[in-house]
Design a protein around this motif. Structure first.
Motif, short mmCIF file in Angstrom:
data_model
loop_
_atom_site.label_atom_id
_atom_site.label_comp_id
_atom_site.label_asym_id
_atom_site.label_seq_id
_atom_site.Cartn_x
_atom_site.Cartn_y
_atom_site.Cartn_z
N MET A 177 0.80 -1.30 -0.03
CA MET A 177 0.08 -0.04 0.10
C MET A 177 0.77 1.25 -0.17
N ARG A 178 0.70 2.08 -0.89
CA ARG A 178 1.35 3.42 -0.96
C ARG A 178 1.18 4.54 0.08
N ARG A 179 2.43 4.64 0.69
CA ARG A 179 2.52 5.69 1.87
C ARG A 179 2.12 7.13 1.54
N ARG A 180 1.21 7.74 2.36
CA ARG A 180 0.74 9.12 2.07
C ARG A 180 2.08 9.99 2.67
N SER A 181 2.08 10.95 2.17
CA SER A 181 3.04 12.08 2.63
C SER A 181 2.32 13.20 3.47
N VAL A 182 1.26 13.27 3.67
CA VAL A 182 0.66 14.09 4.60
C VAL A 182 -0.13 13.28 5.68
N PRO A 183 -0.41 14.01 6.85
CA PRO A 183 -0.99 13.57 7.94
C PRO A 183 -2.55 12.96 7.74
N ILE A 184 -2.70 12.05 8.46
CA ILE A 184 -4.08 11.55 8.42
C ILE A 184 -5.12 12.25 8.99
N GLU A 200 -4.82 2.26 12.73
CA GLU A 200 -3.76 2.85 13.82
C GLU A 200 -2.26 2.56 13.37
N ALA A 201 -2.24 1.50 12.60
CA ALA A 201 -0.57 1.69 12.20
C ALA A 201 -0.43 2.56 10.87
N ILE A 202 -1.44 2.87 10.19
CA ILE A 202 -1.13 3.91 9.15
C ILE A 202 -0.82 5.25 9.84
N CYS A 203 -1.82 5.54 10.86
CA CYS A 203 -1.58 6.80 11.47
C CYS A 203 -0.41 7.02 12.19
N ASP A 204 0.08 5.72 12.77
CA ASP A 204 1.43 5.87 13.36
C ASP A 204 2.52 6.02 12.52
N SER A 205 2.30 5.50 11.17
CA SER A 205 3.55 5.69 10.02
C SER A 205 3.32 7.13 9.40
N ASP A 206 2.26 7.70 9.40
CA ASP A 206 1.80 8.71 8.42
C ASP A 206 1.55 9.99 9.34
N GLY A 207 1.18 10.03 10.43
CA GLY A 207 0.97 11.08 11.43
C GLY A 207 -0.44 11.42 11.31
N ILE A 208 -1.08 12.15 12.12
CA ILE A 208 -2.41 12.69 12.14
C ILE A 208 -2.65 14.17 12.22
N VAL A 226 -8.19 25.01 14.87
CA VAL A 226 -6.91 25.02 14.16
C VAL A 226 -6.52 23.71 14.21
N GLU A 227 -6.12 23.38 12.91
CA GLU A 227 -5.59 21.95 12.66
C GLU A 227 -4.14 21.99 12.48
N CYS A 228 -3.58 20.90 13.17
CA CYS A 228 -2.08 20.73 13.05
C CYS A 228 -1.60 19.41 12.85
N SER A 229 -0.36 19.33 12.13
CA SER A 229 0.14 18.03 11.93
C SER A 229 0.83 17.56 13.12
N LEU A 230 0.61 16.41 13.65
CA LEU A 230 1.10 15.47 14.81
C LEU A 230 1.77 14.41 14.46
N ARG A 231 2.83 14.05 15.07
CA ARG A 231 3.13 12.61 15.00
C ARG A 231 2.56 11.82 16.25
N THR A 232 2.23 10.77 15.99
CA THR A 232 1.58 10.11 17.01
C THR A 232 2.59 9.52 18.20
N ASP A 233 3.90 9.64 17.90
CA ASP A 233 4.44 9.30 19.16
C ASP A 233 5.22 10.65 19.90
N SER A 234 4.53 11.70 19.25
CA SER A 234 4.90 12.89 20.29
C SER A 234 3.80 13.41 21.12
N VAL A 235 2.63 12.64 20.99
CA VAL A 235 1.50 12.99 21.80
C VAL A 235 0.88 11.91 22.61
N SER A 236 -0.10 12.12 23.49
CA SER A 236 -0.35 11.27 24.47
C SER A 236 -2.01 11.22 24.47
#
Length: 233
Positions: free
Chosen positions: A1-8, A53-61, A176-186
């Motif tokens: 599956m092709r990875r996205r370059s933008v957050p989900i 969940e895995a896609i979000c962990d890879s591509d961000g949210i 406000v919409e922000c690009s976030l990495r899932t490993d940087s949020v709780s």
């Protein structure tokens, strides 16, 4: 599956095509369910949720913040992870002139009595988000949009007409919409991103389903470069 370059954006129901076709094959099941808590009881839905969940962990949210504030300041400073005391000191420096001397004293006294140690521990140095815009339709975002400065400023004054009226004139209500990495949020539950994303799809095929959303926070500043868009509401 092709990875996205933008957050989900998990607040919408669009899936990658392979997952979309699998999800559509279970539309009849989703029409019989109302709650996202039921996904674990059905293996195909659980598998889809975990894969999302895995896609979000890879591509961000995309994190959603409701606020009433200063657009130019947001774009220049981003979202700051400050203590409540720092926010309140900044507020008085920036907007203290809008209040009488007696009102400023009242502000400080009410803040001191309301924000005790436990309140501060759960709020300090955290930038809060949701994953959907459901708060706009269910009323959850109303207090954050109607009064300036977020909970750190306005929460103690919900029953104070004079102060509330002034707080309601400051800034502008924004999403406000922000690009976030899932490993940087709780957050506070398992599969939070995948569950919310599947729930958005669930609601698109079942009008009686309840949209799942979560509170999440970053303990780090969100730079201006991570702000994707700001919408007036």
């Amino acid at each position: 599956m092709r990875r996205r370059s933008v957050p989900i954006n998990v607040g919408v129901s669009e899936f990658p095509e392979g997952i979309a076709s699998r999800a559509r094959s279970h539309d009849s099941l989703l029409q019989d369910l109302k709650h996202s808590e039921d996904y674990e009881a059905h293996k195909p839905l659980l598998e889809i949720m975990v894969e999302l969940e895995a896609i979000c962990d890879s591509d961000g949210i995309v994190g959603i913040q409701y606020t009433r504030g200063d657009r130019k300041r947001l774009l220049s400073e981003g979202l700051r992870a400050r203590t409540g005391d720092e926010w309140r000191e900044d507020f008085l420096r920036t907007h203290g002139r809008r209040f009488t001397r007696a009102q400023r004293q009242h502000l400080v006294e009410r803040w001191d009595s309301y924000f005790y140690d436990q309140q501060n521990r759960t709020r300090d140095n955290r930038v809060w988000f949701n994953l959907t815009r459901t708060g706009l339709s269910n009323g959850g975002a109303r207090p954050l949009l109607s009064h300036y400065g977020g909970e750190a400023i306005s929460m103690p004054f919900s029953d104070d007409d004079k102060v509330s009226r002034i707080l309601a004139t400051l800034g502008e209500p924004m999403v406000v919409e922000c690009s976030l990495r899932t490993d940087s949020v709780s957050t506070f539950c398992q599969n939070a991103w995948g569950r919310t994303w599947l729930s958005s799809y669930h609601c698109s095929v079942n009008k009686d389903a309840l949209q799942w959303d979560v509170d999440l926070y970053s303990s780090m500043d969100i730079p201006p470069s991570a702000i994707l868009q700001i919408d007036s509401v």
